[in-house]
Design an enzyme around this catalytic site. Structure first.
Site, short mmCIF file in Angstrom:
data_model
loop_
_atom_site.label_atom_id
_atom_site.label_comp_id
_atom_site.label_asym_id
_atom_site.label_seq_id
_atom_site.Cartn_x
_atom_site.Cartn_y
_atom_site.Cartn_z
N LYS A 8 -0.24 -5.06 1.18
CA LYS A 8 -1.31 -5.59 2.03
C LYS A 8 -2.63 -5.54 1.26
O LYS A 8 -2.77 -4.85 0.25
CB LYS A 8 -1.44 -4.78 3.33
CG LYS A 8 -1.68 -3.28 3.15
CD LYS A 8 -3.11 -2.87 2.88
CE LYS A 8 -3.27 -1.36 2.71
NZ LYS A 8 -4.63 -0.98 2.23
N LEU A 98 -3.04 -0.90 -2.13
CA LEU A 98 -2.25 -2.02 -1.62
C LEU A 98 -1.19 -1.58 -0.60
O LEU A 98 -0.47 -2.42 -0.05
CB LEU A 98 -1.57 -2.76 -2.78
CG LEU A 98 -2.52 -3.41 -3.79
CD1 LEU A 98 -1.72 -3.94 -4.99
CD2 LEU A 98 -3.31 -4.54 -3.14
N GLY A 100 1.62 0.07 -1.02
CA GLY A 100 3.02 -0.08 -1.43
C GLY A 100 3.90 1.05 -0.94
O GLY A 100 5.00 0.81 -0.41
N GLY A 101 3.46 2.29 -1.11
CA GLY A 101 4.25 3.42 -0.64
C GLY A 101 4.41 3.42 0.86
O GLY A 101 5.50 3.68 1.39
N SER A 103 4.40 0.88 2.82
CA SER A 103 5.34 -0.18 3.17
C SER A 103 6.79 0.26 2.92
O SER A 103 7.69 -0.03 3.72
CB SER A 103 5.02 -1.44 2.37
OG SER A 103 5.81 -2.53 2.78
N ASP A 135 -2.00 4.16 7.07
CA ASP A 135 -1.82 2.70 7.11
C ASP A 135 -0.36 2.30 7.23
O ASP A 135 -0.02 1.12 7.18
CB ASP A 135 -2.47 2.04 5.89
CG ASP A 135 -1.86 2.51 4.57
OD1 ASP A 135 -0.94 3.34 4.60
OD2 ASP A 135 -2.33 2.04 3.52
#
Length: 270
Positions: A8, A98, A100-101, A103, A135
């Site tokens: 994201k 971003l 990544g983890g 997600s 997040d």
């Protein structure tokens, strides 16, 4: 079961106040980037426990500390799921802001929900994801959301960036969340973020801001330079994502964006 765990970007990030519990209240719009993703495969084994296998970018922590394993343990302790192999193909850079983890962890929650027939309601999956991080809950919905609280309180925020080209640049250095929050100065903006985001994208620069940038740029000039290069290359809007160190630009001219492929592989049509 194989899932794409996309990353994201944050479109604006206002750090409003420090809370009594040590966290900060913030307001940000999170937007999914489907062109840049990790691959998460979860298979049942019929045994006990979980095994994590990783490929791609080297994972920077012990397997038991990886968020995928934390997600498994959370679901095992609450719902009794057990016996899986998790394969993580890592493509989203670390220390980038971003998500990544986050997600990856949410992808494991979703996969376990399906594989073990739990059929959890969305609100319950959001609650479980919020236990993993601030997040992480965003990736349950994986659509544009206005996020408040620690980032886990979400309101759908229709945001159409169709026709834009997104360019993400990840400088070599990383920024820890702890470092970013240590340098931030909370403030209340005159105009709430949602109001600023309703303006045309061409009017965002200088008004849709990321409160982490000031201190992060001072400590990491290369990140500031990366943002300035995107603007110089013709981005309508450029910003750091989350707590950094990735920066991104939104281009209305695909040809200008394409010229940056020598600088970064992360160029995506939205």
């Amino acid at each position: 079961m194989i899932l794409r765990a996309n990353c994201k970007i944050n479109l604006g990030l206002d750090v409003l106040r420090r809370r009594a519990d040590g966290y900060h209240d913030l307001e940000t719009a999170m937007f999914p980037v489907r062109g840049l993703f990790d691959e998460v495969e979860v298979l049942r084994t019929g045994g006990a426990g979980a095994e994590l296998r990783t490929e791609g970018i080297a994972v920077d922590c012990a397997p038991e500390e990886n968020i995928c394993m934390k997600a498994f343990r959370l679901m095992r302790d609450r719902y009794g799921v057990d016996g899986v192999v998790i394969r993580l193909v890592k493509r989203v850079p670390f220390g980038a802001g971003l998500g990544g983890g986050s997600s990856d962890g949410t992808a494991v929650l979703k996969a376990l929900d399906t594989l073990f027939g739990l059929r959890l309601a969305e609100e319950e999956l959001v609650a479980r994801a919020a236990e993993l991080g601030s997040d992480t809950a965003f990736f349950v919905r994986d659509t544009p959301q206005l996020c408040t609280g620690r980032g886990e309180v979400m309101t759908p925020f229709p945001l159409d960036l169709g026709g834009m080209t997104l360019v993400i640049v990840k400088p070599a250095e990383g920024v820890s969340t702890r470092e970013a929050y240590a340098g931030v100065r909370p403030r209340m903006p005159e105009v709430p973020l949602a109001g600023r985001l309703r303006r045309p994208v061409a009017e965002w620069q200088g008004t849709v801001t990321n409160d982490f940038e000031e201190s992060v740029f001072a400590a990491h000039p290369a990140i500031r330079t990366a943002k300035e290069e995107l603007l110089a290359a013709g981005a309508l809007y450029a910003s750091m994502s989350g707590s950094g160190s990735a920066v991104f630009g939104l281009f209305d001219d695909p040809a200008r964006a394409a010229r940056l492929r020598e600088r970064t592989p992360f160029v995506f049509a939205l």
